[in-house]
Design an enzyme around this catalytic site. Structure first.
Site, PDB file in Angstrom:
ATOM      1  N   ASP A  91      35.015  -9.139   8.865  1.00  0.00           N
ATOM      2  CA  ASP A  91      34.658  -7.889   9.530  1.00  0.00           C
ATOM      3  C   ASP A  91      34.100  -6.870   8.549  1.00  0.00           C
ATOM      4  OD1 ASP A  91      34.432  -5.928  11.489  1.00  0.00           O
ATOM      5  OD2 ASP A  91      36.514  -5.307  11.334  1.00  0.00           O
ATOM      6  N   GLU A 123      40.984  -2.586  17.397  1.00  0.00           N
ATOM      7  CA  GLU A 123      40.665  -2.323  15.995  1.00  0.00           C
ATOM      8  C   GLU A 123      39.879  -1.030  15.826  1.00  0.00           C
ATOM      9  OE1 GLU A 123      38.614  -2.479  12.109  1.00  0.00           O
ATOM     10  OE2 GLU A 123      37.748  -2.316  14.117  1.00  0.00           O
ATOM     11  N   GLU A 124      38.996  -0.731  16.781  1.00  0.00           N
ATOM     12  CA  GLU A 124      38.128   0.437  16.648  1.00  0.00           C
ATOM     13  C   GLU A 124      38.847   1.752  16.943  1.00  0.00           C
ATOM     14  OE1 GLU A 124      35.489   0.247  15.226  1.00  0.00           O
ATOM     15  OE2 GLU A 124      34.430  -1.618  15.640  1.00  0.00           O
ATOM     16  N   ASP A 137      37.143  -5.846  20.461  1.00  0.00           N
ATOM     17  CA  ASP A 137      36.720  -4.558  21.011  1.00  0.00           C
ATOM     18  C   ASP A 137      35.531  -4.029  20.220  1.00  0.00           C
ATOM     19  OD1 ASP A 137      38.632  -4.292  18.831  1.00  0.00           O
ATOM     20  OD2 ASP A 137      38.569  -2.135  19.185  1.00  0.00           O
ATOM     21  N   ASP A 177      29.708  -6.444  14.536  1.00  0.00           N
ATOM     22  CA  ASP A 177      31.043  -5.862  14.415  1.00  0.00           C
ATOM     23  C   ASP A 177      31.777  -5.958  15.743  1.00  0.00           C
ATOM     24  OD1 ASP A 177      33.249  -4.356  13.570  1.00  0.00           O
ATOM     25  OD2 ASP A 177      32.228  -2.448  13.894  1.00  0.00           O
TER      26      ASP A 177
END
Length: 454
Positions: free
Chosen positions: A174, A150-151, A87, A116
């Protein structure tokens, strides 16, 4: 054997570039949940594509109902974990190239996710492919776990760990090289308060989509006419900050332009929300807006909230107001804290709540800090791989950002931004150098072999 791996990696260059372009062209920003797509259709499509990429390489893959997926090389009950995410954050403003165009210029590939985290995640997958094709003997398996939230809220990792055993040791590609063994704690606060019934009348404002993004643009509509526009111009001249005002039939439309970035790295950035808060207070805003202007403004260290603190392990606390909306007579905001390893998070919550009197403060997310000692085989092995492939001295570092390394008992963040490169995560015109990704691929292969090889 390593040379065979490196020769294979170089032979993958063009295929890797084409695959990364295909990945970047999927706009995998979190959206409304659908059946089989808990984070929206685009994120679901990205996971499907990533698993298809790995399956075509001959790997065994698993799809955890759209929350996450994994790719396994070798056998064993306790594989080495590599955790990346598919994501991305919303594009935001200021792009000079298509955010999902995957345009290549001067050896750089541009697009949201190149840095990212699609580029590094794909580099790790190709490193596994080279190890597999070279026939490197392994004493334990290697498992690439690809998350899809994750975001935002990490619901992907919660679901994954509820449905399979999470490995205990590994790394997340990351962040930055050489290696990050310390990550600050994280607190997200939700703020709510009523619009003031006196002072400047604010008619409309909606800024920000993620608490971990420093807003680069903010816009508000306020009641008034040319007198308000003149005061905006005077404040811009006095402060040297970028404000613009336009008188419209609805009122005065005010625009603030700051410098966007990741909330964990506020140095050199300027929050457009903070700018707008200060200006609105200057124009006569009262109530919660005036409180936020006083206690937050353009500060990024929590000083006026009574939360400033630091330690030698991880540095200073940072804070960011990433979201601020006015809806139906009420304000809604979200604030991001990155807390030093030794900080008392309960005390930080109490201090922030007391400082923001008149504003309802509720914890949305709380994550503890994470630290892996520098003398563990995980850290020493990965740093040796970095040093061998770059010729540079490796060292363990601390960051304010939070990575999937936190979900492992012993996890670190490892690449893929090099020390001489700007970290463009969450920024406009995000890009990654192709050569840097190829070097990262070699480093990841080297590290995997050191840790999982016979």
């Amino acid at each position: 054997m390593n040379q065979k791996v490196y020769d294979l990696i170089e032979s993958y260059r063009e295929d890797f570039i084409r695959t990364l372009q295909a990945w970047v062209r999927v706009p995998s920003v979190k959206g409304p949940a659908e059946e089989g797509a808990p984070f929206g259709r685009e994120v679901r499509d990205m996971l499907t594509l990533a698993l298809k990429t790995a399956e075509d390489m001959g790997f065994a893959v698993r799809d955890f109902d759209g929350y996450a997926g994994d790719v396994t090389l070798g056998n064993g009950e306790e594989p080495l974990a590599v955790l990346g995410h598919l994501d991305v954050v919303p594009t935001g403003d200021g792009w000079t190239r298509p955010p999902f165009g995957a345009v290549i210029e001067d050896g750089k590939i541009y697009g949201r996710g190149t840095n990212d985290d699609k580029g590094p995640t794909l580099a790790a997958l190709y490193a596994m492919k080279a190890i597999q094709e070279a026939g490197v003997p392994l004493k334990q398996g290697i498992r690439l776990i690809m998350g899809c939230d994750e975001e935002c809220d990490w619901e992907c990792m919660k679901y994954y760990t509820a449905h399979t055993k999470m490995p205990e040791v590994g790394f997340s590609p990351d962040a930055s090289f050489p290696l990050i063994n310390t990550e600050k704690g994280l607190i997200h606060f939700d703020l709510t308060f009523p619009a003031a019934d006196s002072g400047l009348r604010i008619l409309r404002m909606e800024t920000g989509e993620r608490p971990n993004v420093i807003a680069g643009e903010s816009e508000a509509l306020v009641a008034g006419g040319q007198d308000i526009a003149d005061r905006v111009a005077a404040y811009a001249a006095k402060t040297g900050m970028d404000y613009r005002a336009e008188v419209t039939p609805e009122g005065v439309l005010i625009h603030a332009t700051g410098i966007s970035g990741h909330s964990a790295f506020p140095e050199g950035k300027r929050s457009a929300i903070g700018m707008m808060l200060l200006l609105l207070r200057e124009l006569g805003a009262e109530g919660g807006i005036a409180t936020l202007a006083e206690k937050l403004g353009l500060e990024s260290d929590g000083r006026s909230l009574g939360c400033a603190c630091q330690d030698e392990i991880s540095g200073a606390l940072t804070n960011n107001m990433g979201i601020l909306h006015l809806e139906n007579g009420a304000w809604y905001g979200t604030m991001d804290f990155r807390c030093p390893v030794t900080a008392d998070q309960d005390q930080l919550v109490r201090s922030a709540t007391e400082a923001l009197a008149g504003i309802q403060v509720k914890i949305n997310t709380l994550k503890k800090p994470h630290h892996v000692p520098a003398d563990t085989p995980l850290v020493t092995g990965l740093l040796a791989a970095y040093e061998e492939e770059t010729g540079l001295k490796g060292e363990a570092m601390a960051i304010g950002g939070g990575t999937y390394a936190k979900v492992l008992r012993q996890g670190v963040a490892f690449g893929a931004v090099f020390p001489d490169e700007e970290d463009l995560a969450h920024l406009a015109d995000e890009y990654e150098r192709i050569e840097s990704l190829m070097t990262a691929m070699r480093i990841y292969a080297n590290g995997m072999i050191r840790l999982a090889g016979v």
